[in-house]
Design a protein around this motif. Structure first.
Motif, mmCIF file in Angstrom:
data_model
loop_
_atom_site.group_PDB
_atom_site.id
_atom_site.type_symbol
_atom_site.label_atom_id
_atom_site.label_comp_id
_atom_site.label_asym_id
_atom_site.label_seq_id
_atom_site.Cartn_x
_atom_site.Cartn_y
_atom_site.Cartn_z
ATOM 1 N N TRP A 1 -1.539 4.932 3.959
ATOM 2 C CA TRP A 1 -1.848 3.566 4.363
ATOM 3 C C TRP A 1 -2.559 3.587 5.714
ATOM 4 O O TRP A 1 -2.420 4.508 6.530
ATOM 5 C CB TRP A 1 -0.558 2.753 4.442
ATOM 6 N N PHE A 2 -3.330 2.520 5.985
ATOM 7 C CA PHE A 2 -4.125 2.448 7.206
ATOM 8 C C PHE A 2 -3.958 1.064 7.828
ATOM 9 O O PHE A 2 -4.265 0.060 7.198
ATOM 10 C CB PHE A 2 -5.603 2.735 6.896
ATOM 11 N N LYS A 3 -3.444 1.036 9.063
ATOM 12 C CA LYS A 3 -3.176 -0.210 9.807
ATOM 13 C C LYS A 3 -2.198 -1.098 9.041
ATOM 14 O O LYS A 3 -2.346 -2.326 8.981
ATOM 15 C CB LYS A 3 -4.467 -0.971 10.097
ATOM 16 N N ARG B 1 1.422 -0.349 -1.616
ATOM 17 C CA ARG B 1 1.775 1.034 -1.937
ATOM 18 C C ARG B 1 3.279 1.161 -2.158
ATOM 19 O O ARG B 1 4.065 0.347 -1.671
ATOM 20 C CB ARG B 1 1.369 1.960 -0.791
ATOM 21 N N ARG B 2 3.663 2.249 -2.846
ATOM 22 C CA ARG B 2 5.089 2.507 -3.067
ATOM 23 C C ARG B 2 5.357 3.998 -2.922
ATOM 24 O O ARG B 2 4.594 4.836 -3.411
ATOM 25 C CB ARG B 2 5.514 2.039 -4.462
ATOM 26 N N ASP C 1 4.264 11.629 -4.713
ATOM 27 C CA ASP C 1 3.025 11.021 -4.264
ATOM 28 C C ASP C 1 3.216 9.531 -4.036
ATOM 29 O O ASP C 1 4.084 8.889 -4.647
ATOM 30 C CB ASP C 1 1.924 11.235 -5.302
ATOM 31 N N VAL C 2 2.379 8.982 -3.175
ATOM 32 C CA VAL C 2 2.384 7.547 -2.940
ATOM 33 C C VAL C 2 1.661 6.866 -4.090
ATOM 34 O O VAL C 2 0.542 7.235 -4.444
ATOM 35 C CB VAL C 2 1.710 7.208 -1.598
ATOM 36 N N GLU C 3 2.299 5.859 -4.687
ATOM 37 C CA GLU C 3 1.696 5.099 -5.786
ATOM 38 C C GLU C 3 1.025 3.840 -5.251
ATOM 39 O O GLU C 3 1.422 3.298 -4.225
ATOM 40 C CB GLU C 3 2.764 4.681 -6.799
ATOM 41 N N THR C 4 0.035 3.364 -5.969
ATOM 42 C CA THR C 4 -0.586 2.080 -5.666
ATOM 43 C C THR C 4 -0.127 1.069 -6.702
ATOM 44 O O THR C 4 -0.415 1.207 -7.891
ATOM 45 C CB THR C 4 -2.117 2.182 -5.683
ATOM 46 N N LEU C 5 0.607 0.055 -6.243
ATOM 47 C CA LEU C 5 1.118 -0.977 -7.154
ATOM 48 C C LEU C 5 0.078 -2.051 -7.432
ATOM 49 O O LEU C 5 -0.017 -2.565 -8.540
ATOM 50 C CB LEU C 5 2.374 -1.626 -6.566
#
Length: 429
Positions: free
Chosen positions: A302-304, A331-332, A340-344
């Motif tokens: 994630w960014f900011k 994200r999750r 890994d980080v998932e994108t919801l």
């Protein structure tokens, strides 16, 4: 004659030398943050800000609180769209600016599941803080109570306060509180105070405990955690000197305590541990509230980011602003298992989603997501498949929306024990 010519040549060389030295110093001062680079940059930013927002500061037009509309429908006819109602029975609170400026500058609105406004809390900042003007602060943090009262904080303000269902102050505490507020299981509010956390008695406003990032968290175990906080620092000129932090190096923007009814889903943590977000480090972490020790942390992807939340399934969701990319994401991640980080949710051409700063999200009982697109001035509900359920633009005029700092869902029976009508009322006390 010859002496005069040489004098002129000497003067020219002197001026040229000064110019070169000034240019070299200017370059290095900008790179290293030496005097007067920070002062010049601040003066430039101040001039730009004053030129852009003089109408706001004179209370003529709330330019600091207006944004270009987000979403697919940005025309003058935008408003509510999607389905006829929310997917869950209950209410949504929306915090922001009041279109009825003669009543109060800020307001919190309450909408029922059909999208009808059923109550509003006028927020009179001038009753809470005498030092700052209402138009120069941003209502941001919001926590709601079953008795119809609200706890509030303000960006650029200097107060945390609890107001009743009519907007009257119950208590105030003046200090640099900002961004988010959350309740824990012990009758306390967890808020952000300056560069750290504060625990406040929710009934009296008494300050019970604080935890500062720089003074408490970085110094844990003789500085064992310092490496996680050194990204935004200036290197010392000499190895024996201490590093110095750049302006606003952490920007802590959220703190959420782990509730006891969810603690079993997070065996690596304990009830009362706090999930925090440090925007400038792209850091999300879970912190022991007493020692300041980080039990888990992760930098990015994630960014900011804003608003990390504990979820009942043992995961953490994050509002990834993606500043500069034109697309925000939810994200999750499951802490501790290396997954890994998932994108919801990432938006789409049909349902654009982007807030370059600010923003909140909430997982609803049926798995849908309530999104606050702060810099687009709209609230929307989406399904796990990314389909739009409904959206609401907070319209100011044909071209601009109002910034929305938070939207919050509460179940249908949330206010039932305090109000016969099931919703807060000003004349019910």
């Amino acid at each position: 004659m010859k002496s005069s010519f040489l004098d002129r040549i000497g003067l020219i060389m002197f001026v040229v030398s000064l110019t070169i030295i000034a240019m070299v110093y200017g370059t290095f001062s900008s790179m290293r943050g030496w005097f007067p680079a920070p002062q010049i940059k601040l003066a430039q930013q101040t001039l730009i800000d004053v030129a852009s927002n003089w109408k706001n500061d004179l209370a003529l037009e709330p330019t600091r609180h207006l944004v270009d509309p987000g979403g697919a429908n940005t025309g003058p006819e935008r408003g509510s769209s999607g389905g006829p109602r929310m997917s869950n029975d209950g209410y949504v609170l929306v915090a922001g600016l009041n279109e009825k400026q003669d009543e109060s500058f800020h307001v919190v609105r309450l909408y029922d599941s059909a999208g009808k406004e059923v109550h509003r809390w006028p927020v009179h900042y001038e009753k809470l803080d005498s030092e700052r003007k209402p138009q120069n602060v941003m209502l941001h943090g919001m926590e709601v109570f079953e008795d119809g009262s609200l706890a509030l904080t303000f960006d650029s303000g200097k107060v945390i306060a609890r107001i009743d269902s009519c907007g009257n102050p119950i208590w105030t505490r003046n200090d640099i509180f900002h961004h988010s507020i959350s309740r824990d299981d012990e009758g306390r509010l967890v808020a952000l105070l300056k560069n750290g956390l504060a625990w406040i008695d929710e009934d009296s406003g008494e300050l019970l405990h604080t935890l500062d990032v720089e003074e408490d968290m970085i110094t844990v175990d003789d500085g064992a955690q310092q490496a996680m906080f050194n990204i935004r620092t200036r290197s010392p000129e000499d190895a024996s000197d201490e590093i110095s932090y750049l302006l606003d190096p952490f920007h802590i923007n959220d703190a959420e305590p782990l509730h006891s009814d969810m603690a079993s889903a997070f065996p690596m943590f304990e009830a009362g541990d706090v999930l925090i977000s440090l925007r400038e480090l792209n850091l999300v972490a879970v912190v022991d509230p007493e020692s300041g020790r980080m039990k888990w942390w992760q930098h990015g992807p994630w960014f900011k980011q804003h608003d990390p939340d504990f979820e009942p399934d043992g995961t953490i969701t994050v509002y990834d602003n993606g500043t500069g990319t034109g697309a925000s994401k939810i994200r999750r991640i499951r802490p501790g298992d290396g997954a890994d980080v998932e994108t919801l949710f990432a938006g789409s051409e049909e349902v654009p989603f982007y807030s370059w700063r600010r923003g909140k999200h909430q997982t609803l009982p049926n798995g849908n997501i309530l999104l606050t697109e702060a810099e687009g001035g709209r609230v929307l509900e989406v399904t796990p498949e990314g389909e739009l359920v409904w959206e609401r633009h907070m319209v100011w005029n044909a071209d601009k929306n109002l910034i929305i700092t938070e939207a919050r869902f509460v179940p249908e029976d949330f206010f039932q024990d305090s109000f016969d009508s099931g919703v807060p009322e000003c004349n019910a006390r």
